[in-house]
Design an enzyme around this catalytic site. Structure first.
Site, PDB file in Angstrom:
ATOM      1  N   TYR A  85      44.894  42.786  24.003  1.00 30.48           N
ATOM      2  CA  TYR A  85      43.688  43.185  24.580  1.00 30.48           C
ATOM      3  C   TYR A  85      43.747  44.777  25.019  1.00 30.48           C
ATOM      4  CZ  TYR A  85      39.594  43.632  27.765  1.00 30.48           C
ATOM      5  OH  TYR A  85      38.616  43.584  28.457  1.00 30.48           O
ATOM      6  N   TYR A 134      37.547  31.073  30.464  1.00 31.45           N
ATOM      7  CA  TYR A 134      38.637  31.772  31.098  1.00 31.45           C
ATOM      8  C   TYR A 134      38.392  32.154  32.350  1.00 31.45           C
ATOM      9  CZ  TYR A 134      41.794  35.717  32.154  1.00 31.45           C
ATOM     10  OH  TYR A 134      42.390  36.631  32.717  1.00 31.45           O
ATOM     11  N   LYS A 159      30.915  44.799  46.538  1.00 28.47           N
ATOM     12  CA  LYS A 159      31.795  45.079  45.840  1.00 28.47           C
ATOM     13  C   LYS A 159      31.231  46.543  45.013  1.00 28.47           C
ATOM     14  CE  LYS A 159      33.848  42.917  42.647  1.00 28.47           C
ATOM     15  NZ  LYS A 159      35.261  43.611  42.931  1.00 28.47           N
TER      16      LYS A 159
END
Lengths: 320, 631
Positions: free
Chosen positions: B4, B139, B503
């Site tokens: 990746y 995932y 965030k």
């Protein structure tokens, strides 16, 4: 929090003058509990009492309540956006339950309502119920009445179904109950009489199609059988939303048809009693001669004065 | 075999891909930067500090041409780890292929994609038959703390939701439905308990086969094969003694390759230093070499399925299948995966909170972290950068200039027309957006413009956080002391300690902030969870409106040096004078700089003891309240 906390009465006066930038600091004062802070709270609330304002606070107080997962936050986000489009200022008091074990809370609604950070005409304030039953936080009534002085619309959002509407019904001018399709809760509660019929019923997630339409039809049938004219609306608040404008129109026309002074007087009396019991407990209530006596006492003065004066009435009667 | 990768701009990434292909890599796994992943151009406010950071910035077809220059697209199996802008990047990919004379039918690869129904039911599967438009991504479930049973159950439930929706829309003819089923692939995670992880994959294969046969009537056995790619777990990678991550990665790679009957079709391995920051090309090469050793030196690929007839493995699989089916039934009871999102989210937050609790108490051993923690100095992290790649901040400025230049030099009328057509089509449920997106790509529209067009029509969906429903998972006795402190300080304040958690920036990894939120609640604080992708102005606004006593920021994208000081500044401008703490993937070396910028405490991945962090937060609020009272 600042080295020099703002003067409570000044904050109240700024709210009365519709200065909405004073709202967060005002709420910091109003939400304080404990005897040490009682004078500050009263000083602020006195400035937004009807005596000072020359009548009831002009904002609409709208209660929005429903079971968890019914789509309240998504609907709220749309309501705020649409009311802003109509040029209205909006305050949202979002109330979530506190954990019984820790006393703490997770307040997640804010994350789901998108607002422009520079827009001072929208206020989102999250609070927790603390130890209270009934879905409201300790200072929600006071907060809502104070915000109604400065904002055009004050939305009080609570979680629950069954019992929590009673408290919110006393407080709000109009109560909207959210119903999730395929969950029979609300229908059952209304049928069995556990729950009073609210001013407005909204079935969410109309994008689901048939289940939503079916839920709305069943509700309409039940409401009619019970001889009520409560409107039942279908909305989908997932963008692009549908039915939200109609909901706002319906809320506004319900509000216009209200006897506002009577409704607000009821809200203030309930708030005063609640604040008194919170401070002095059942013992205080007995000193007044019981709940009924307290309610009679509060109903005496006409017109019904503002909150601080009502609380004083009870305290005087109890000899505090 | 692929890694990746991608960083900075298209040109640099193209060089990287060519080098990787020369080293023996057989496919591309394109890592896009966060602005590209979430649909913003380099010059958007939200993109600040994130441009070119965790991947390559691709703003338009010019970038895509540069990115793929000299790479034989027709021979490549390309994976794009992307959700929201998948359709757009696939459009850029196809447009680039077209303009280079490569037929759409030749392109193969996978986009990880969440705009599910749109995609599948509008016939993409016929235009680019070798492309897997949907990748059911479990995932992130494991990264979010899922147990194996949860990972299986939620991945399968998501797949059911997608397939049901496509079937019910009725746009795919019945005799072609098996094609849709067969084009669904999964992207799963593999953790360190590698025997059980292998059993998990076998269990998924079994359930998938049954679903295909029984629920969707797929008769062709080949179409019912469970196909998946893997990125092994990065949740278990540690910052302390990071060299140990290498053996973790090897074992996790074994989990997905050891038995032929449940072997991954594509494997990508993280670099050993992912928990520290951005891997360098050398770190990625090392990750690729692991795969090559496994494939070419060992006898891993020489045998038929080595677990055939194994009672232990079969028993393990049976157990997982049963557990997963029971959990799938619960999801079904909640009205299927779409309606059950809050339920699933809360269950995941709970599992993760349990996992962290076990590590904190030492019940679950993490070597080098909560046990065997003493270490020699590591030569791997001894260099000035601390063994990671740092992106030149200049890259962001260059990319901003480049995208502005691109916009000024293209045929604006053609772009306007293409985007208007896209907007019209988006309002109509029956039109396939893919050809219009390709047309917009060819006209020269940018990633930010394509996304903004669709955001305008569809609005922005703010997903439920689910954390409100997460149960307390830590022993009351352990928390009693902290709770008492919270009560004391709250009493002094007149209000319960209220903390804002949010965030900044574009990374969507919310596990850390969720865990901090849950623990703060369990200690007795009122926690306002502000969610992800916030601008500094939004955080400051929330802090003001909510009247919080402390602000907690979490950031994992590596952009903390740009974003955190911006947030501090915004808070000051808004008149918020409260302590700010931050945590995330923050290299040790950056901590002093953040403290200097005004942050009260900085937590790096090695700070796994949440209760210690809570104690700090309470102390900070108390100190502030004390100072105020004295003043």
């Amino acid at each position: 929090m600042n080295a020099n906390p703002p003067d409570p009465a000044e904050l109240g006066r700024r709210l009365a003058a519709r200065d909405r930038t004073a709202a967060p600091a005002a709420l910091n004062v109003i939400e304080q509990t404990g005897e040490r802070h009682a004078a500050d709270v009263a000083a602020l609330l006195a400035e937004v009492a009807p005596e000072k304002l020359g009548g009831d606070a002009p904002g609409m107080i709208v209660g929005v309540t429903g079971p968890p997962g019914a789509g309240k936050s998504t609907l709220l986000s749309e309501l705020v956006a649409k009311w802003r489009e109509r040029g209205k200022s909006v305050a949202v008091l979002a109330i979530d339950p506190s954990s019984k074990r820790s006393g703490g809370s997770l307040l997640g609604d804010r994350a789901r309502i998108r607002v422009e950070p520079g827009d001072t005409d929208v206020l989102i304030r999250s609070t927790a119920t603390a130890t209270r039953l009934g879905g409201l936080a300790p200072a929600t009534r006071e907060a809502a009445l104070a915000m109604a002085a400065a904002f055009d619309v004050v939305i009080v959002e609570t979680v629950g179904v069954g019992q929590s509407e009673t408290d919110i019904a006393e407080l709000a001018d109009s109560v909207v109950v959210i119903v999730q399709p395929a969950s029979g809760d609300v229908l059952q509660f209304i049928k069995s009489g556990v729950m009073e019929i609210p001013d407005l019923l909204v079935v969410t997630k109309s994008d689901l199609g048939a289940p939503a339409t079916r839920a709305a039809r069943e509700l309409m049938g039940t409401v009619k059988t019970l001889g009520s004219h409560t409107p039942v609306l279908l909305v989908s608040s997932l963008p692009p939303s549908t039915g939200v404008d109609e909901l706002i129109d319906t809320v506004e026309s319900h509000h216009a048809s209200l006897d506002l002074p009577a409704s607000r007087a009821e809200a203030r009396r309930a708030a005063a009693l609640d604040a008194f019991v919170h401070e002095h407990g059942e013992r205080g209530l007995r000193a007044v001669g019981g709940r009924r006596a307290a309610q009679r006492l509060l109903a005496e003065p006409s017109p019904t004065p503002g909150l601080p004066r009502l609380v004083e009435l009870l305290q005087d009667a109890a000899g505090y | 075999m692929r890694t990746y990768s991608g960083h900075s701009n298209a040109k640099k990434s193209n060089e990287l891909y060519r080098t990787n292909l020369a080293k023996g890599q057989t496919g591309l796994s394109i890592a896009f930067d966060l602005p590209t992943q979430t649909g913003y151009d380099a010059d958007h406010e939200l993109a600040r500090g994130e441009v070119g950071k965790v991947g390559v910035s691709v703003a338009h077809k010019g970038d895509m041409h540069t990115l793929l220059d000299g790479i034989p697209l027709g021979e490549m199996n390309t994976s794009m780890t992307i959700n929201a802008t998948a359709m757009w990047l696939l459009s850029l990919y196809i447009a680039t292929g077209d303009e280079n004379g490569v037929d759409q039918a030749e392109l193969s690869g996978t986009t990880q994609n969440d705009i599910l129904k749109e995609y599948l039911s509008r016939g993409t599967y016929n235009n680019v038959p070798k492309w897997n438009p949907i990748n059911i991504c479990s995932y992130h479930l494991q990264e979010a703390g899922a147990t194996p049973v949860q990972e299986i159950a939620y991945a399968m439930s998501n797949a059911i939701a997608v397939l049901d929706a496509v079937r019910d829309r009725g746009e795919v003819p019945e005799d072609e439905f098996h094609k849709v089923f067969g084009r669904i692939s999964f992207f799963v995670n593999a953790g360190i308990r590698f025997i059980e992880e292998h059993a998990k994959l076998r269990a998924m294969g079994r359930i998938w086969d049954e679903l295909g046969r029984d629920r969707y009537g797929v008769t062709d056995e080949k179409m019912r094969r469970f196909r998946y790619g893997v990125q092994v777990n990065s949740l278990g990678l540690t910052e302390s003694q990071p060299e140990n991550n290498l053996q973790r990665i090897v074992l996790e790679a074994l989990a997905v390759t050891i038995g032929r009957d449940a072997r991954a079709r594509a494997l990508q391995l993280p670099a050993w230093n992912e928990a520290l920051g951005l891997p360098r090309p050398w770190d990625q090469q090392w990750a690729l070499r692991i795969q090559q050793v496994l494939a070419f030196e060992t006898d891993l690929l020489d045998y038929p399925d080595i677990f055939e007839g194994s009672k232990v493995m079969d028993g393990l699989v049976d157990e997982l299948v049963q557990g997963a089916k029971a959990e799938m039934a619960v999801v079904e009871e909640h009205g299927g995966a779409v309606n059950a999102v809050p339920y699933m989210k809360a269950a995941l937050v709970e599992s993760n909170s349990r996992r962290l609790g076990r590590i904190e108490s030492g019940e679950q051993i993490v070597v080098g972290q909560n046990k065997f923690a003493s270490t020699e100095e590591s030569p791997l992290t001894a260099d000035a950068e601390g063994g990671i790649m740092t992106i030149d901040p200049e890259v962001e400025r260059e990319l901003i200039d480049e995208v502005r230049k691109w916009r000024s030099e293209r045929d604006q009328a053609a772009v306007d027309e293409a985007l208007a057509a896209l907007a019209d089509a988006a309002r109509d449920d029956s039109i396939n957006l893919m050809p219009l997106s390709i047309a917009a790509a060819k006209a020269g529209a940018t990633t930010g413009e394509w996304s903004a067009t669709l955001r305008d029509v569809f609005g922005e969906y703010r997903a439920p956080t689910g954390i409100g429903d997460a149960a307390v998972t830590v022993d009351d006795v352990v928390l009693a002391g902290l709770r008492e402190r919270v009560e004391q300080v709250s009493d002094q304040l007149g209000r319960r300690i209220k903390i804002l958690i949010g965030k900044p920036g574009l990374d969507g990894h919310s596990n850390g902030s969720e865990q901090i939120s849950v623990r703060a609640r369990d200690c007795g604080m009122d926690v306002v969870y502000d969610g992800i992708r916030l601008t500094p102005a939004q955080i400051a606004n929330s802090a003001v409106q909510e009247g919080v006593h402390v602000v907690g920021l979490s950031i994992l994208s590596g952009s903390h040096m740009e974003l955190i000081p911006n947030v501090i500044e915004a808070l000051r401008e808004a008149g918020v004078d409260v302590p700010v703490v931050c945590g995330g993937i923050i290299p040790e070396a950056d901590a002093p700089k953040l403290i200097e910028a005004g942050v009260a405490r900085v937590y790096t991945p090695k700070d796994f003891e949440l209760n210690r962090i809570m104690g700090d937060i309470i102390d900070l609020v108390a100190a502030k309240a004390g100072a105020t009272a004295v003043a």
